[in-house]
Every structure is written in C-alpha cells, then in structure tokens.
Design a protein around this motif. Structure first.
Motif, PDB file in Angstrom:
ATOM      1  N   PRO A   1      44.592  -3.071  -8.202  1.00  0.00           N
ATOM      2  CA  PRO A   1      43.738  -3.552  -9.289  1.00  0.00           C
ATOM      3  C   PRO A   1      44.006  -5.004  -9.654  1.00  0.00           C
ATOM      4  CG  PRO A   1      45.430  -2.057 -10.126  1.00  0.00           C
ATOM      5  CD  PRO A   1      45.509  -1.991  -8.642  1.00  0.00           C
ATOM      6  N   GLU A   2      42.927  -5.763  -9.852  1.00  0.00           N
ATOM      7  CA  GLU A   2      43.007  -7.121 -10.375  1.00  0.00           C
ATOM      8  C   GLU A   2      42.627  -7.054 -11.849  1.00  0.00           C
ATOM      9  OE1 GLU A   2      40.455  -9.567  -8.065  1.00  0.00           O
ATOM     10  OE2 GLU A   2      41.334  -8.946  -6.142  1.00  0.00           O
ATOM     11  N   VAL A   3      43.555  -7.432 -12.718  1.00  0.00           N
ATOM     12  CA  VAL A   3      43.396  -7.175 -14.152  1.00  0.00           C
ATOM     13  C   VAL A   3      43.382  -8.475 -14.947  1.00  0.00           C
ATOM     14  CG1 VAL A   3      44.412  -6.012 -16.153  1.00  0.00           C
ATOM     15  CG2 VAL A   3      44.541  -4.937 -13.893  1.00  0.00           C
ATOM     16  N   VAL A   4      42.464  -8.554 -15.899  1.00  0.00           N
ATOM     17  CA  VAL A   4      42.471  -9.633 -16.880  1.00  0.00           C
ATOM     18  C   VAL A   4      42.746  -9.015 -18.244  1.00  0.00           C
ATOM     19  CG1 VAL A   4      40.942 -11.180 -15.630  1.00  0.00           C
ATOM     20  CG2 VAL A   4      39.967  -9.466 -17.148  1.00  0.00           C
ATOM     21  N   ARG A   5      43.430  -9.760 -19.097  1.00  0.00           N
ATOM     22  CA  ARG A   5      43.841  -9.227 -20.401  1.00  0.00           C
ATOM     23  C   ARG A   5      42.923  -9.717 -21.518  1.00  0.00           C
ATOM     24  NH1 ARG A   5      49.395  -7.619 -20.570  1.00  0.00           N
ATOM     25  NH2 ARG A   5      50.411  -7.791 -18.538  1.00  0.00           N
ATOM     26  N   ASP A   6      43.001  -9.011 -22.619  1.00  0.00           N
ATOM     27  CA  ASP A   6      42.349  -9.412 -23.866  1.00  0.00           C
ATOM     28  C   ASP A   6      40.889  -9.786 -23.642  1.00  0.00           C
ATOM     29  OD1 ASP A   6      42.383  -9.783 -26.611  1.00  0.00           O
ATOM     30  OD2 ASP A   6      42.813 -11.916 -26.438  1.00  0.00           O
ATOM     31  N   THR A   7      40.141  -8.870 -23.053  1.00  0.00           N
ATOM     32  CA  THR A   7      38.751  -9.101 -22.678  1.00  0.00           C
ATOM     33  C   THR A   7      37.850  -8.073 -23.361  1.00  0.00           C
ATOM     34  OG1 THR A   7      39.419  -9.996 -20.528  1.00  0.00           O
ATOM     35  CG2 THR A   7      37.157  -9.210 -20.721  1.00  0.00           C
ATOM     36  N   PHE A   8      36.627  -8.479 -23.652  1.00  0.00           N
ATOM     37  CA  PHE A   8      35.657  -7.558 -24.232  1.00  0.00           C
ATOM     38  C   PHE A   8      35.323  -6.469 -23.221  1.00  0.00           C
ATOM     39  CE2 PHE A   8      31.094  -6.486 -24.898  1.00  0.00           C
ATOM     40  CZ  PHE A   8      31.246  -5.796 -26.092  1.00  0.00           C
ATOM     41  N   ILE A   9      35.465  -5.209 -23.646  1.00  0.00           N
ATOM     42  CA  ILE A   9      35.174  -4.075 -22.771  1.00  0.00           C
ATOM     43  C   ILE A   9      33.771  -3.543 -23.009  1.00  0.00           C
ATOM     44  CG2 ILE A   9      35.868  -1.742 -22.118  1.00  0.00           C
ATOM     45  CD1 ILE A   9      38.731  -2.467 -22.982  1.00  0.00           C
ATOM     46  N   GLY A  10      33.421  -3.331 -24.281  1.00  0.00           N
ATOM     47  CA  GLY A  10      32.088  -2.808 -24.576  1.00  0.00           C
ATOM     48  C   GLY A  10      31.952  -2.382 -26.016  1.00  0.00           C
ATOM     49  N   ASN A  11      30.767  -1.928 -26.365  1.00  0.00           N
ATOM     50  CA  ASN A  11      30.453  -1.510 -27.718  1.00  0.00           C
ATOM     51  C   ASN A  11      31.134  -0.186 -28.068  1.00  0.00           C
ATOM     52  OD1 ASN A  11      28.068  -3.324 -28.854  1.00  0.00           O
ATOM     53  ND2 ASN A  11      27.669  -2.972 -26.680  1.00  0.00           N
TER      54      ASN A  11
END
Length: 260
Positions: A73-83
């Motif tokens: 997995p390539e992961v980015v942090r502190d990101t908007f996931i969804g509503n």
C-alpha cells in the motif's frame, strides 16, 4: 454553507375498471462546505471532523492511493476520505390495486455519497479473528505460502496488517440499495367477519434485500455512542461507525383491521 434540492413525483401508470397502478419517486441531493470556523478546531470521534473547505462533517485520515493494486500500500496521511452522512437519497415505490380489493405496495430506497468506519472488521482483524484476513495474516507470518500475500490488494494488506494497523483503512463507501418494504392487503368480502365491517388482512415485510459493497454488518448501522455522547460528557457528537451493532432486522408482520 449548505444547499441542495429535492424532487418528488407521483404518477398514475395505468387505470382500468379493475386495476389502478401508481408510482412515486422522491430524490434529495445535498452538499455542504465549511467556510469559516473562526480559528476553532472541531473534532469528533471515529475520524470525523469539521475543516474549512470540506463537507460538514467529513472523515479524515490515512488514504491508500493504490487500493486495488497487487502491491504494497502507498499511503498518504491526514487526507479527506469522504462525507459522514449521505448526500444522495432516492426512493422508488409503486402501488397496484386490483378489483378494489387487493392492494400491493413496494418501496426501494437508495442512500449514497457517504462513508462508514467498519470498526467491527478493524477490531477483529487486529485481533487476528477476521475471517477475510486469515490467509493474508498467515502468509505474512510465514505460516503458509507467501503467495497468499502477493495476491492480496494493497487495501487488503493494509487492513490485515498486524504490525501497523489503523482504523482509517476501514472507512469505506457505504452506498446501498434496500428493498425497504413490501405489503399485500386484501379487503375481505362483506359479511365474512360478522362482528365487523370493511375487514382488511395485511401481510407486510421490511428490509428484505440489501445491495452494497460495504464489508461490515450493514451500511445503515450507527453506534449508540455516536449520537448520544451528550448523555456521557455533555457534548453531542457527529461521527458514525459500525461497531458490533445489530443491523436493521428483516421483519414480517400480519394484521387484521376492521371497523365496527
């Protein structure tokens, strides 16, 4: 800021001396954006937050950039996931009446555009008791053929990782269709029930069928703590999660109604 629109349509499809067929549609589309928090930070439970420039509220956390690849997995942090809550709600229903005696009714419902944390899967996976993770975790531990891990997607590897586990990876799209209700009502012939008039026998069922890609117990569940935190600490919350809840049950009822 919040906005949206709603549409409702009811129409007759067919009408004869012995049959009347009607249909109905309701649709709601809504959106929101946090424009100014006045320097405040508003956090909820289960990765839910209010942030300027994003829907109110939204889920934030780690996001897998390559969820469907057979790779690490390539992961980015502190990101908007969804509503947190649905942005699209549709319902389609139909009623058929035959010979002014038998009435059939059904209602399909859709909710979409939102996400739900599958904490049931998360807690069981990190404890090594989530069945979809068995082969991946055994392969990662060297107990079985490593091919089981190589054939797992990046999302599956992240969700089943026993060394670096995060609930963020279990926040999933929760779109669903449900056959919300069906019923059949029959008006009994006059005189059949001697102690009453206009007797109607009804058989009804709810939640007979659900179509969704959500992997938890049910995309409609909500933890009691999520919406009743004010009872515990005086502060209402705005998160949602699937955390060992009993999903909405399928029910079948029968009733007899009559007038004296």
């Amino acid at each position: 800021e919040a906005g949206g629109w709603e549409l409702g349509v009811v129409g007759g499809l067919l009408r004869t001396e012995s049959l009347e067929w009607t249909a109905r549609f309701n649709g709601t589309w809504q959106s929101s954006e946090v424009t100014d928090l006045g320097g405040e930070e508003i956090f909820g439970d289960n990765k839910a937050e209010f942030r300027e420039g994003f829907p109110a509220p939204g889920f934030f956390g780690r996001v897998i950039l390559n969820p469907n690849e057979l790779a690490a997995p390539e992961v980015v942090r502190d990101t908007f996931i969804g509503n947190v809550y649905p942005t699209r709600l549709f319902s389609v229903g139909s009623t058929i009446q035959l010979f002014d005696r038998l009435t059939l009714d059904g209602l399909f419902e859709f909710q979409g555009g939102h996400f739900l944390p599958n904490y049931t899967g998360y807690q069981n996976a990190r404890r090594g008791v989530w069945q979809p993770c068995f082969e991946i975790q055994r392969a990662a531990a060297g107990v079985t053929d490593p091919a089981a891990l190589e054939n797992a997607t990046a999302r599956e590897r992240a969700q089943c990782d026993l060394d670096d586990f995060h609930s963020d990876f279990w926040v999933e799209p929760a779109d669903f269709w449900k056959l919300r209700s069906v019923s059949a009502s029959y008006r009994l012939p006059s005189g059949l029930v001697r102690f009453g008039n206009n007797a109607v026998l009804t058989v009804a069922a709810t939640n007979l069928f659900t179509s969704t890609d959500y992997s938890g117990t049910d995309p409609e569940v909500m933890d009691f703590y999520d919406y009743a935190e004010a009872v515990f600490d005086g502060e209402a919350d705005f998160g949602r999660r699937d955390y060992y809840q009993i999903p909405p049950p399928r029910t079948v009822t029968m009733s007899l109604r009559f007038d004296f």
